[in-house]
Design a protein around this motif. Structure first.
Motif, PDB file in Angstrom:
ATOM      1  N   GLU A 106      28.918-132.280 -26.916  1.00 43.51           N
ATOM      2  CA  GLU A 106      30.200-132.979 -27.580  1.00 43.51           C
ATOM      3  C   GLU A 106      30.269-133.161 -28.934  1.00 43.51           C
ATOM      4  O   GLU A 106      29.333-133.843 -29.587  1.00 43.51           O
ATOM      5  N   LEU A 107      31.322-132.891 -29.536  1.00 47.10           N
ATOM      6  CA  LEU A 107      31.507-132.813 -30.869  1.00 47.10           C
ATOM      7  C   LEU A 107      32.058-134.049 -31.366  1.00 47.10           C
ATOM      8  O   LEU A 107      32.830-134.903 -30.466  1.00 47.10           O
ATOM      9  N   PRO A 108      31.721-134.917 -32.531  1.00 45.92           N
ATOM     10  CA  PRO A 108      32.178-136.036 -32.960  1.00 45.92           C
ATOM     11  C   PRO A 108      33.630-135.970 -33.083  1.00 45.92           C
ATOM     12  O   PRO A 108      34.300-134.978 -33.410  1.00 45.92           O
ATOM     13  N   GLU A 109      34.256-137.321 -33.130  1.00 44.61           N
ATOM     14  CA  GLU A 109      35.467-137.585 -33.540  1.00 44.61           C
ATOM     15  C   GLU A 109      36.610-137.012 -32.659  1.00 44.61           C
ATOM     16  O   GLU A 109      37.788-136.748 -32.946  1.00 44.61           O
ATOM     17  N   GLY A 110      36.097-136.952 -31.348  1.00 43.54           N
ATOM     18  CA  GLY A 110      37.047-136.265 -30.351  1.00 43.54           C
ATOM     19  C   GLY A 110      37.439-134.919 -30.413  1.00 43.54           C
ATOM     20  O   GLY A 110      38.716-134.623 -30.235  1.00 43.54           O
ATOM     21  N   LYS A 111      36.678-133.987 -31.046  1.00 42.61           N
ATOM     22  CA  LYS A 111      37.144-132.773 -31.415  1.00 42.61           C
ATOM     23  C   LYS A 111      36.913-131.895 -30.190  1.00 42.61           C
ATOM     24  O   LYS A 111      36.932-130.653 -30.449  1.00 42.61           O
ATOM     25  N   GLY A 112      36.401-132.353 -29.048  1.00 34.53           N
ATOM     26  CA  GLY A 112      36.185-131.480 -27.975  1.00 34.53           C
ATOM     27  C   GLY A 112      34.848-131.202 -27.582  1.00 34.53           C
ATOM     28  O   GLY A 112      33.842-131.726 -28.038  1.00 34.53           O
ATOM     29  N   GLY A 134      22.458-134.546 -33.842  1.00 33.54           N
ATOM     30  CA  GLY A 134      23.012-135.784 -33.266  1.00 33.54           C
ATOM     31  C   GLY A 134      24.103-135.455 -32.136  1.00 33.54           C
ATOM     32  O   GLY A 134      24.452-136.682 -31.577  1.00 33.54           O
ATOM     33  N   TYR A 135      24.619-134.324 -31.617  1.00 37.68           N
ATOM     34  CA  TYR A 135      25.608-134.306 -31.030  1.00 37.68           C
ATOM     35  C   TYR A 135      25.115-134.687 -29.520  1.00 37.68           C
ATOM     36  O   TYR A 135      24.097-133.854 -28.967  1.00 37.68           O
ATOM     37  N   VAL A 136      25.834-135.207 -28.580  1.00 38.87           N
ATOM     38  CA  VAL A 136      25.352-135.505 -27.361  1.00 38.87           C
ATOM     39  C   VAL A 136      25.632-134.359 -26.338  1.00 38.87           C
ATOM     40  O   VAL A 136      26.728-133.763 -26.279  1.00 38.87           O
ATOM     41  N   VAL A 137      24.486-134.082 -25.741  1.00 37.40           N
ATOM     42  CA  VAL A 137      24.472-132.938 -24.541  1.00 37.40           C
ATOM     43  C   VAL A 137      25.349-133.470 -23.523  1.00 37.40           C
ATOM     44  O   VAL A 137      25.214-134.575 -22.893  1.00 37.40           O
ATOM     45  N   GLN A 138      26.195-132.565 -22.938  1.00 40.02           N
ATOM     46  CA  GLN A 138      26.925-132.773 -21.887  1.00 40.02           C
ATOM     47  C   GLN A 138      26.490-132.175 -20.262  1.00 40.02           C
ATOM     48  O   GLN A 138      26.108-130.948 -20.503  1.00 40.02           O
ATOM     49  N   PRO A 139      26.451-132.817 -19.371  1.00 37.02           N
ATOM     50  CA  PRO A 139      26.921-134.309 -19.065  1.00 37.02           C
ATOM     51  C   PRO A 139      25.545-135.417 -19.841  1.00 37.02           C
ATOM     52  O   PRO A 139      24.499-134.769 -20.021  1.00 37.02           O
ATOM     53  N   ALA A 183      31.605-112.435 -26.125  1.00 38.69           N
ATOM     54  CA  ALA A 183      31.617-112.051 -27.432  1.00 38.69           C
ATOM     55  C   ALA A 183      33.047-112.730 -28.245  1.00 38.69           C
ATOM     56  O   ALA A 183      33.246-112.778 -29.276  1.00 38.69           O
ATOM     57  N   GLY A 184      33.876-113.290 -27.180  1.00 45.78           N
ATOM     58  CA  GLY A 184      35.269-113.810 -27.707  1.00 45.78           C
ATOM     59  C   GLY A 184      35.117-115.316 -28.347  1.00 45.78           C
ATOM     60  O   GLY A 184      35.894-115.863 -28.802  1.00 45.78           O
ATOM     61  N   LEU A 185      33.885-115.852 -28.236  1.00 48.79           N
ATOM     62  CA  LEU A 185      33.686-117.228 -28.496  1.00 48.79           C
ATOM     63  C   LEU A 185      33.773-117.184 -30.097  1.00 48.79           C
ATOM     64  O   LEU A 185      33.253-116.316 -30.758  1.00 48.79           O
ATOM     65  N   GLU A 186      34.350-118.128 -30.722  1.00 51.09           N
ATOM     66  CA  GLU A 186      34.336-118.525 -32.345  1.00 51.09           C
ATOM     67  C   GLU A 186      33.010-119.244 -32.725  1.00 51.09           C
ATOM     68  O   GLU A 186      32.831-120.283 -32.150  1.00 51.09           O
ATOM     69  N   ALA A 187      32.369-118.694 -33.504  1.00 53.04           N
ATOM     70  CA  ALA A 187      31.381-119.208 -34.056  1.00 53.04           C
ATOM     71  C   ALA A 187      31.728-120.410 -35.257  1.00 53.04           C
ATOM     72  O   ALA A 187      32.516-120.080 -36.090  1.00 53.04           O
ATOM     73  N   MET A 188      31.179-121.495 -35.223  1.00 51.83           N
ATOM     74  CA  MET A 188      31.468-122.532 -36.010  1.00 51.83           C
ATOM     75  C   MET A 188      30.498-123.090 -37.020  1.00 51.83           C
ATOM     76  O   MET A 188      30.487-123.940 -37.634  1.00 51.83           O
ATOM     77  N   GLY A 189      29.244-122.149 -36.809  1.00 50.60           N
ATOM     78  CA  GLY A 189      28.023-122.674 -37.530  1.00 50.60           C
ATOM     79  C   GLY A 189      27.076-123.424 -36.652  1.00 50.60           C
ATOM     80  O   GLY A 189      27.578-123.917 -35.648  1.00 50.60           O
ATOM     81  N   GLN A 190      26.029-123.879 -37.312  1.00 52.54           N
ATOM     82  CA  GLN A 190      24.973-125.005 -36.614  1.00 52.54           C
ATOM     83  C   GLN A 190      24.680-124.439 -35.300  1.00 52.54           C
ATOM     84  O   GLN A 190      24.377-125.396 -34.253  1.00 52.54           O
ATOM     85  N   ASN A 191      24.809-123.156 -34.922  1.00 48.87           N
ATOM     86  CA  ASN A 191      24.509-122.485 -33.620  1.00 48.87           C
ATOM     87  C   ASN A 191      25.246-123.083 -32.477  1.00 48.87           C
ATOM     88  O   ASN A 191      25.139-122.754 -31.410  1.00 48.87           O
ATOM     89  N   LEU A 192      26.627-123.355 -32.939  1.00 52.69           N
ATOM     90  CA  LEU A 192      27.761-123.886 -32.053  1.00 52.69           C
ATOM     91  C   LEU A 192      28.827-122.851 -32.060  1.00 52.69           C
ATOM     92  O   LEU A 192      29.327-122.157 -32.957  1.00 52.69           O
ATOM     93  N   PHE A 193      29.396-122.882 -30.643  1.00 53.66           N
ATOM     94  CA  PHE A 193      30.609-121.815 -30.473  1.00 53.66           C
ATOM     95  C   PHE A 193      31.727-122.671 -29.913  1.00 53.66           C
ATOM     96  O   PHE A 193      31.372-123.754 -29.180  1.00 53.66           O
ATOM     97  N   LEU A 194      32.992-122.260 -30.279  1.00 52.46           N
ATOM     98  CA  LEU A 194      33.992-122.912 -29.685  1.00 52.46           C
ATOM     99  C   LEU A 194      34.721-122.029 -28.655  1.00 52.46           C
ATOM    100  O   LEU A 194      35.082-120.556 -28.706  1.00 52.46           O
ATOM    101  N   GLU A 195      35.495-122.322 -27.539  1.00 57.44           N
ATOM    102  CA  GLU A 195      36.328-121.584 -26.582  1.00 57.44           C
ATOM    103  C   GLU A 195      37.633-121.122 -27.509  1.00 57.44           C
ATOM    104  O   GLU A 195      38.206-121.524 -28.186  1.00 57.44           O
ATOM    105  N   THR A 196      37.859-119.653 -27.147  1.00 56.33           N
ATOM    106  CA  THR A 196      39.113-119.191 -27.574  1.00 56.33           C
ATOM    107  C   THR A 196      39.866-118.509 -26.376  1.00 56.33           C
ATOM    108  O   THR A 196      39.225-118.276 -25.275  1.00 56.33           O
ATOM    109  N   GLN A 197      40.946-117.920 -26.811  1.00 55.71           N
ATOM    110  CA  GLN A 197      41.869-117.347 -25.580  1.00 55.71           C
ATOM    111  C   GLN A 197      41.113-116.120 -25.204  1.00 55.71           C
ATOM    112  O   GLN A 197      41.184-115.594 -23.986  1.00 55.71           O
ATOM    113  N   ALA A 198      40.300-115.538 -26.142  1.00 54.42           N
ATOM    114  CA  ALA A 198      39.563-114.105 -26.100  1.00 54.42           C
ATOM    115  C   ALA A 198      38.525-114.356 -25.300  1.00 54.42           C
ATOM    116  O   ALA A 198      37.951-113.478 -24.590  1.00 54.42           O
ATOM    117  N   SER A 199      37.659-115.630 -25.376  1.00 56.96           N
ATOM    118  CA  SER A 199      36.749-115.892 -24.399  1.00 56.96           C
ATOM    119  C   SER A 199      37.100-116.202 -22.899  1.00 56.96           C
ATOM    120  O   SER A 199      36.233-115.958 -21.972  1.00 56.96           O
TER     121      SER A 199
END
Length: 262
Positions: A106-112, A134-139, A183-199
């Motif tokens: 879970e990203l901070p400030e409601g970023k998804g 410090g990001y909370v692992v889901q669930p 491979a379609g995930l968007e890398a955002m740094g800190q070993n984290l990825f975001l969902e995209t239309q490609a993924s």
């Protein structure tokens, strides 16, 4: 002369290639890092004589034509999603996924929600399992303050043994996500990825079910970068850069010869 621009595009492409290889080498010890590979496309062609066109009034067809290339460009930087090897840490909250899947964060400030294969987890001040940032692992799973032992099984169930108790208690169930095109995930740094239309949208389920990897407690996934392979590719990219620079030097010498003609 076209060769000047062609050589320049080749140098720019190999410069990008070296940047990608350098990033791979820099992250060779980063937990769960997946190597990148630069891919290239040739540029548009100038059709002096189009293949298949008529060469005379008699209707004769040109078998090959005359097409002049204009260089190369970087088409994509592809992520190789083959998993790295697992290394033993003896820390029960160090978790590795053996097979397909990503932990949800879970990203901070409601970023998804972000996704990661870096399972170097810890407990925060409230006992909640979090990442090193410090990001909370889901669930969200909370480990009791009086827990003296923690164990995560292959199915993602978190078991604890509390002080003075003989029975283990299940305090939560981890879930992991898979994607049609990782491979379609968007890398955002800190070993984290975001969902995209490609993924594609994430498919979430418990670990160790059909199509999902299992959890290995006390292990971390290493980078899948092969240093020997990267050094070899670096040398190859350097030689390609030098050859493209030679094209520009040769073209310049040819122009200089023309200018000196009387």
């Amino acid at each position: 002369m076209r060769s000047l621009n062609i050589g320049a595009t080749g140098m720019l492409a190999q410069q990008t290639n070296v940047d990608v290889i350098s990033n791979n080498i820099a992250n060779m010890n980063t937990t769960a890092y997946t190597k990148r590979r630069a891919e290239f496309n040739d540029l548009l062609y100038q059709n002096v004589i189009r293949p298949g066109s008529a060469s005379s009034a008699g209707g004769n067809i040109v078998p090959a034509g005359l097409q002049l290339g204009t260089g190369v460009k970087t088409a994509a930087i592809y992520r190789i999603t083959d998993g790295g090897t697992l290394t033993n840490t003896n820390n029960p909250l160090d978790l590795a996924i053996k097979g397909r899947g990503y932990f949800q964060v879970e990203l901070p400030e409601g970023k998804g929600t972000a996704y990661t294969r870096d399972g170097a987890f810890q407990r925060n001040g409230d006992g909640v399992i979090v990442t090193h940032d410090g990001y909370v692992v889901q669930p969200e799973i909370t480990i009791p303050e009086d827990a003296v032992e923690v164990y995560v099984n292959a199915s993602g169930e978190v078991w604890v043994k509390q002080d003075g108790q003989t029975e283990e208690v299940n305090v939560g169930q981890l879930e992991i996500a898979t994607f049609v095109n990782e491979a379609g995930l968007e890398a955002m740094g800190q070993n984290l990825f975001l969902e995209t239309q490609a993924s594609g949208a994430p498919v979430v389920d418990n670990p160790d079910t059909e199509g999902f990897g299992s959890i290995q407690s006390g292990y971390l996934e290493t980078s899948n970068v092969n240093p020997v392979s990267e050094i070899t590719e670096l040398v190859s990219a350097q030689r390609a850069y030098e050859m493209n620079s030679k094209i520009i030097t040769t073209s310049d010498q040819m122009l200089s010869t023309i200018n000196q003609m009387k």
